[in-house]
Design a protein around this motif. Structure first.
Motif, mmCIF file in Angstrom:
data_model
loop_
_atom_site.group_PDB
_atom_site.id
_atom_site.type_symbol
_atom_site.label_atom_id
_atom_site.label_comp_id
_atom_site.label_asym_id
_atom_site.label_seq_id
_atom_site.Cartn_x
_atom_site.Cartn_y
_atom_site.Cartn_z
ATOM 1 N N THR A 47 0.834 -1.206 0.000
ATOM 2 C CA THR A 47 0.000 0.000 0.000
ATOM 3 C C THR A 47 0.868 1.254 0.000
ATOM 4 O O THR A 47 2.060 1.186 0.270
ATOM 5 C CB THR A 47 -0.907 0.041 1.246
ATOM 6 O OG1 THR A 47 -0.080 0.141 2.403
ATOM 7 C CG2 THR A 47 -1.810 -1.164 1.323
ATOM 8 N N PHE A 49 0.632 3.616 2.111
ATOM 9 C CA PHE A 49 0.576 4.166 3.460
ATOM 10 C C PHE A 49 1.646 3.464 4.285
ATOM 11 O O PHE A 49 1.735 2.242 4.260
ATOM 12 C CB PHE A 49 -0.776 3.922 4.133
ATOM 13 C CG PHE A 49 -1.951 4.049 3.205
ATOM 14 C CD1 PHE A 49 -2.139 5.181 2.433
ATOM 15 C CD2 PHE A 49 -2.863 3.024 3.100
ATOM 16 C CE1 PHE A 49 -3.217 5.298 1.580
ATOM 17 C CE2 PHE A 49 -3.949 3.131 2.254
ATOM 18 C CZ PHE A 49 -4.122 4.266 1.487
ATOM 19 N N GLU A 51 3.830 3.743 8.238
ATOM 20 C CA GLU A 51 4.025 4.438 9.507
ATOM 21 C C GLU A 51 5.402 5.064 9.525
ATOM 22 O O GLU A 51 6.381 4.470 9.074
ATOM 23 C CB GLU A 51 3.857 3.466 10.674
ATOM 24 C CG GLU A 51 2.427 3.050 10.885
ATOM 25 C CD GLU A 51 2.223 2.233 12.147
ATOM 26 O OE1 GLU A 51 3.132 2.237 13.009
ATOM 27 O OE2 GLU A 51 1.168 1.614 12.272
ATOM 28 N N LYS A 56 1.865 8.969 10.002
ATOM 29 C CA LYS A 56 1.742 8.162 8.794
ATOM 30 C C LYS A 56 2.224 8.974 7.611
ATOM 31 O O LYS A 56 1.989 10.178 7.545
ATOM 32 C CB LYS A 56 0.283 7.805 8.503
ATOM 33 C CG LYS A 56 -0.253 6.641 9.246
ATOM 34 C CD LYS A 56 -1.600 6.259 8.717
ATOM 35 C CE LYS A 56 -2.650 7.253 9.182
ATOM 36 N NZ LYS A 56 -4.008 6.749 9.099
ATOM 37 N N ILE A 58 1.687 9.121 3.601
ATOM 38 C CA ILE A 58 0.909 8.682 2.445
ATOM 39 C C ILE A 58 1.666 9.206 1.235
ATOM 40 O O ILE A 58 1.991 10.396 1.185
ATOM 41 C CB ILE A 58 -0.533 9.236 2.482
ATOM 42 C CG1 ILE A 58 -1.315 8.601 3.631
ATOM 43 C CG2 ILE A 58 -1.258 8.922 1.193
ATOM 44 C CD1 ILE A 58 -1.418 9.443 4.818
ATOM 45 N N CYS A 70 2.829 13.659 5.225
ATOM 46 C CA CYS A 70 2.874 13.082 6.567
ATOM 47 C C CYS A 70 1.682 13.626 7.354
ATOM 48 O O CYS A 70 1.488 14.841 7.423
ATOM 49 C CB CYS A 70 4.180 13.447 7.255
ATOM 50 S SG CYS A 70 4.332 12.745 8.906
ATOM 51 N N ASP A 75 -5.729 10.038 10.922
ATOM 52 C CA ASP A 75 -6.334 10.648 9.735
ATOM 53 C C ASP A 75 -6.648 9.607 8.663
ATOM 54 O O ASP A 75 -6.048 8.534 8.618
ATOM 55 C CB ASP A 75 -5.414 11.726 9.149
ATOM 56 C CG ASP A 75 -5.401 12.994 9.984
ATOM 57 O OD1 ASP A 75 -6.212 13.091 10.916
ATOM 58 O OD2 ASP A 75 -4.577 13.872 9.694
ATOM 59 N N ASN A 76 -7.571 9.964 7.787
ATOM 60 C CA ASN A 76 -8.026 9.082 6.715
ATOM 61 C C ASN A 76 -7.009 9.043 5.572
ATOM 62 O O ASN A 76 -6.780 10.049 4.909
ATOM 63 C CB ASN A 76 -9.383 9.572 6.209
ATOM 64 C CG ASN A 76 -9.991 8.666 5.172
ATOM 65 O OD1 ASN A 76 -9.339 7.762 4.652
ATOM 66 N ND2 ASN A 76 -11.251 8.904 4.862
ATOM 67 N N GLU A 77 -6.438 7.874 5.328
ATOM 68 C CA GLU A 77 -5.404 7.728 4.307
ATOM 69 C C GLU A 77 -5.930 7.997 2.904
ATOM 70 O O GLU A 77 -5.264 8.630 2.091
ATOM 71 C CB GLU A 77 -4.800 6.314 4.325
ATOM 72 C CG GLU A 77 -4.154 5.908 5.604
ATOM 73 C CD GLU A 77 -5.081 5.125 6.512
ATOM 74 O OE1 GLU A 77 -6.304 5.050 6.222
ATOM 75 O OE2 GLU A 77 -4.598 4.594 7.522
ATOM 76 N N TYR A 80 -6.231 11.646 1.866
ATOM 77 C CA TYR A 80 -4.958 12.284 1.526
ATOM 78 C C TYR A 80 -4.360 11.718 0.238
ATOM 79 O O TYR A 80 -3.675 12.443 -0.484
ATOM 80 C CB TYR A 80 -3.979 12.184 2.695
ATOM 81 C CG TYR A 80 -4.394 13.092 3.821
ATOM 82 C CD1 TYR A 80 -4.309 14.469 3.687
ATOM 83 C CD2 TYR A 80 -4.913 12.572 4.998
ATOM 84 C CE1 TYR A 80 -4.709 15.315 4.693
ATOM 85 C CE2 TYR A 80 -5.315 13.413 6.020
ATOM 86 C CZ TYR A 80 -5.212 14.781 5.859
ATOM 87 O OH TYR A 80 -5.627 15.616 6.869
ATOM 88 N N LEU A 81 -4.641 10.477 -0.056
ATOM 89 C CA LEU A 81 -4.218 9.929 -1.343
ATOM 90 C C LEU A 81 -4.951 10.648 -2.473
ATOM 91 O O LEU A 81 -4.368 10.991 -3.503
ATOM 92 C CB LEU A 81 -4.501 8.419 -1.386
ATOM 93 C CG LEU A 81 -3.752 7.604 -2.413
ATOM 94 C CD1 LEU A 81 -2.249 7.723 -2.224
ATOM 95 C CD2 LEU A 81 -4.168 6.153 -2.332
#
Length: 142
Positions: A47, A49, A51, A56, A58, A70, A75-77, A80-81
C-alpha cells in the motif's frame, strides 16, 4: 492534520517541501532523507501508506516524482491519497503536462497552488474547478 508535504525525485532531491509544524533545519533534512529512503525502497505491490515515527506517510509516485504527505496516525489515508491526486491534476492542468523542470523553475507558482487548497495543515478546498479559477484570477493580476 498534515505535518509536511514533500515532492522528491528518485535520486532523493527534494523539489518541494512545505512544513506545517516547526522543525529545525537539521531535522528537516533528516526527515526528508528518511522519508525518501522509506518510499523509494518500498515494494510497489504494498500500500501507499506507511508508519513514520508517530505519524503516517501517504505517498504516490507519478513518473519520476514521489509526492509524500505526513499526517496524524488517526487521519483518513484515502482522503490524503485523493489530495495528492488532486494536486497532480491541478499541476498538470496549470502547466499543461507538468514535468519536474516545471516544478523547479516555477516553484513559487507550485507553492501558490498548494496554498490554495491546503491551509495550516488542513484541506481547505477540494474542488479542482474552484482552485483553477482562483489561479486564473491570480495569473491575471500578475
Amino acid at each position: 492534520m498534515i505535518r509536511f508535504i514533500l515532492l522528491q525525485n528518485r535520486q532523493g532531491k527534494t523539489r518541494l517541501a512545505k512544513y506545517y509544524v516547526p522543525l529545525e533545519e537539521s531535522e528537516k533534512h533528516k526527515v526528508e532523507y528518511e522519508v525518501h529512503r522509506l518510499v523509494v525502497n518500498r515494494d510497489p505491490k504494498f500500500t501507499n501508506f506507511v508508519e513514520f515515527r508517530t505519524h503516517k506517510v501517504i505517498y504516490r509516485r507519478y513518473a519520476g516524482l514521489f509526492f509524500s504527505i505526513c499526517v496524524d496516525i488517526t487521519d483518513n489515508e484515502l482522503a490524503y491519497l485523493e489530495c495528492i491526486h488532486l494536486f497532480v491534476e491541478i499541476l498538470d492542468h496549470f502547466f499543461s503536462n507538468v514535468c519536474e523542470l516545471d516544478l523547479v523553475f516555477n516553484f513559487h507558482k507550485v507553492y501558490l497552488i498548494l496554498d490554495e487548497f491546503i491551509l495550516a495543515g488542513e484541506l481547505q478546498e477540494t474542488s479542482k474547478r474552484a482552485i483553477i479559477e482562483r489561479m486564473g484570477e491570480l495569473e491575471k493580476q500578475e
